[in-house]
Scaffold this active site. Structure first.
Site, PDB file in Angstrom:
ATOM      1  N   HIS A  58       0.673  -1.156   0.112  1.00 14.39           N
ATOM      2  CA  HIS A  58      -0.024   0.012  -0.009  1.00 14.39           C
ATOM      3  C   HIS A  58       0.807   1.315   0.049  1.00 14.39           C
ATOM      4  O   HIS A  58       0.234   2.442  -0.131  1.00 14.39           O
ATOM      5  CB  HIS A  58      -0.911   0.060   1.254  1.00 14.39           C
ATOM      6  CG  HIS A  58      -1.884  -1.051   1.300  1.00 14.39           C
ATOM      7  ND1 HIS A  58      -3.054  -1.128   0.245  1.00 14.39           N
ATOM      8  CD2 HIS A  58      -2.439  -2.025   1.956  1.00 14.39           C
ATOM      9  CE1 HIS A  58      -3.790  -2.040   0.269  1.00 14.39           C
ATOM     10  NE2 HIS A  58      -3.333  -2.802   1.293  1.00 14.39           N
ATOM     11  N   ASP A  81      -9.083  -5.812   6.133  1.00 17.65           N
ATOM     12  CA  ASP A  81      -9.473  -6.657   4.988  1.00 17.65           C
ATOM     13  C   ASP A  81     -10.584  -7.764   5.365  1.00 17.65           C
ATOM     14  O   ASP A  81     -11.524  -8.156   4.645  1.00 17.65           O
ATOM     15  CB  ASP A  81      -8.488  -7.261   4.297  1.00 17.65           C
ATOM     16  CG  ASP A  81      -7.786  -6.230   3.259  1.00 17.65           C
ATOM     17  OD1 ASP A  81      -8.416  -5.371   2.652  1.00 17.65           O
ATOM     18  OD2 ASP A  81      -6.434  -6.248   3.304  1.00 17.65           O
ATOM     19  N   GLU A 128      -6.545 -12.832   6.018  1.00 19.96           N
ATOM     20  CA  GLU A 128      -7.172 -11.613   5.827  1.00 19.96           C
ATOM     21  C   GLU A 128      -8.811 -11.614   5.327  1.00 19.96           C
ATOM     22  O   GLU A 128      -9.395 -10.757   4.658  1.00 19.96           O
ATOM     23  CB  GLU A 128      -6.350 -10.454   5.361  1.00 19.96           C
ATOM     24  CG  GLU A 128      -5.913 -10.485   4.094  1.00 19.96           C
ATOM     25  CD  GLU A 128      -4.762  -9.453   3.952  1.00 19.96           C
ATOM     26  OE1 GLU A 128      -4.793  -8.413   4.742  1.00 19.96           O
ATOM     27  OE2 GLU A 128      -3.738  -9.620   3.343  1.00 19.96           O
TER      28      GLU A 128
END
EC number: 4.1.2.-
Length: 257
Positions: A48, A178, A152
C-alpha cells in the site's frame, strides 16, 4: 562463512513479544529515523506504500546493523519478485492475501534454493551474499528465511489450520481491516463477529506453535490483541503518526488564545 543469522526469526520462534511499526514513506531517510525509536521490527510496505525494488533496497541498506529488523511486505507472492527482494538482502517477508496451504507451500519454495525450492542462484550479484563475499551463502541461506503470511479473508480463516501445518511458515499475520470488509463490515473491525474470529485465529496460531501477528493503532485494541496472544504486534504507522501530530499541533495553536 554462513548467511547472516536471522535473529528476528529465532525471537519469533521463542514466543517473545516483538513490537513493530509500519514504514510507509518509501524513503530510506524516514525509515532510518523510525529505526532510532527502537522498534523490534519495521514493515517496509510494498503493498500500500509507493515502494519499488530500489526504494526497498535502499531501506534495507539503512537498517543493516540496526536493532529494528526489516520485514518486507510485497504486493503479491510472485517468485520473481520474492527472488529480487531476497537478493537485495531481505530475510523476512510478509505476503498478503494467502488463502490456502498450496499458496503457502509455493511461497516457502520461492524463498528457498534447490532442492528445497526454486530461488535462482545468482548470489554473486546480490547484496544478500555480500556480493559473493559470503562463500557459504547459498548453502546456508534457506535456514535463515522467515515467511509471514497474511490471513485476511474468510477463505483464509477457513484454511488456517492447513496453512499452519505447512513447514516453513514461521508466522501468520491477521489483517483486521480486510477481514472485516470480507465479513461485511467495511472499515469496522470492532464488530463482534470480526473480533471473535480474530481472537480464535490468534489462539489457533499460537497453539500450532507459530508466531501470531496483527496491527492495531489504539491502546485498547493493542492490549486486547496482546492479551489474545499476538506476539509480533505492530503498534504504529509512520504516515499516520506524522499526519496526526501535524494536525494536532496546528489545531492547538490555531485555537490557542
Amino acid at each position: 562463512m554462513p548467511a547472516p543469522t536471522n535473529t528476528f526469526k529465532s525471537a519469533l520462534a521463542s514466543g517473545d513479544l516483538l513490537l513493530g511499526c509500519w514504514a510507509g514513506f518509501a524513503d530510506p531517510y524516514a525509515t532510518e529515523v523510525l529505526a532510532t525509536a527502537g522498534y523490534d521490527w519495521l514493515v517496509i510496505d510494498g503493498e500500500h506504500a509507493p515502494n519499488d525494488l530500489r526504494s526497498i533496497s535502499a531501506q534495507l541498506a539503512v537498517l543493516r546493523g540496526q536493532h529494528s529488523h526489516p520485514v518486507v511486505r510485497l504486493p503479491m507472492g510472485e517468485p520473481w519478485l520474492i527472488k529480487q527482494v531476497l537478493d537485495a538482502g531481505a530475510q523476512t517477508l510478509l505476503i498478503p492475501m494467502v488463502e490456502s496451504a498450496e499458496e503457502a507451500r509455493d511461497l516457502v519454495r520461492a524463498m528457498r534454493y534447490p532442492p528445497d525450492g526454486i530461488r535462482g542462484s545468482g548470489a554473486a550479484l546480490a547484496r544478500a551474499s555480500h556480493f559473493a563475499d559470503i562463500p557459504d551463502y547459498i548453502a546456508t541461506a534457506n535456514d535463515q528465511m522467515c515467511l509471514l503470511v497474511q490471513v485476511e479473508t474468510r477463505a483464509g480463516i477457513d484454511a488456517l489450520d492447513e496453512i499452519l501445518a505447512v513447514d516453513g511458515v514461521d508466522g501468520v499475520f491477521i489483517g483486521p481491516s480486510d477481514l472485516a470488509a470480507d465479513m461485511g463490515h467495511m472499515g469496522d473491525a470492532s464488530q463482534a463477529d470480526v473480533a471473535e474470529t480474530i481472537e480464535d485465529a490468534l489462539a489457533r496460531i499460537r497453539t500450532a506453535g507459530r508466531a501470531a501477528g496483527i496491527l492495531a493503532l489504539d491502546d485498547a485494541t493493542i492490549r486486547r490483541y496482546r492479551d489474545w496472544g499476538a506476539n509480533f504486534l505492530a503498534v504504529g504507522i509512520d504516515v499516520v503518526m506524522l499526519a496526526q501530530t501535524a494536525r494536532q499541533t496546528l489545531a492547538k495553536w490555531r485555537t490557542d488564545d
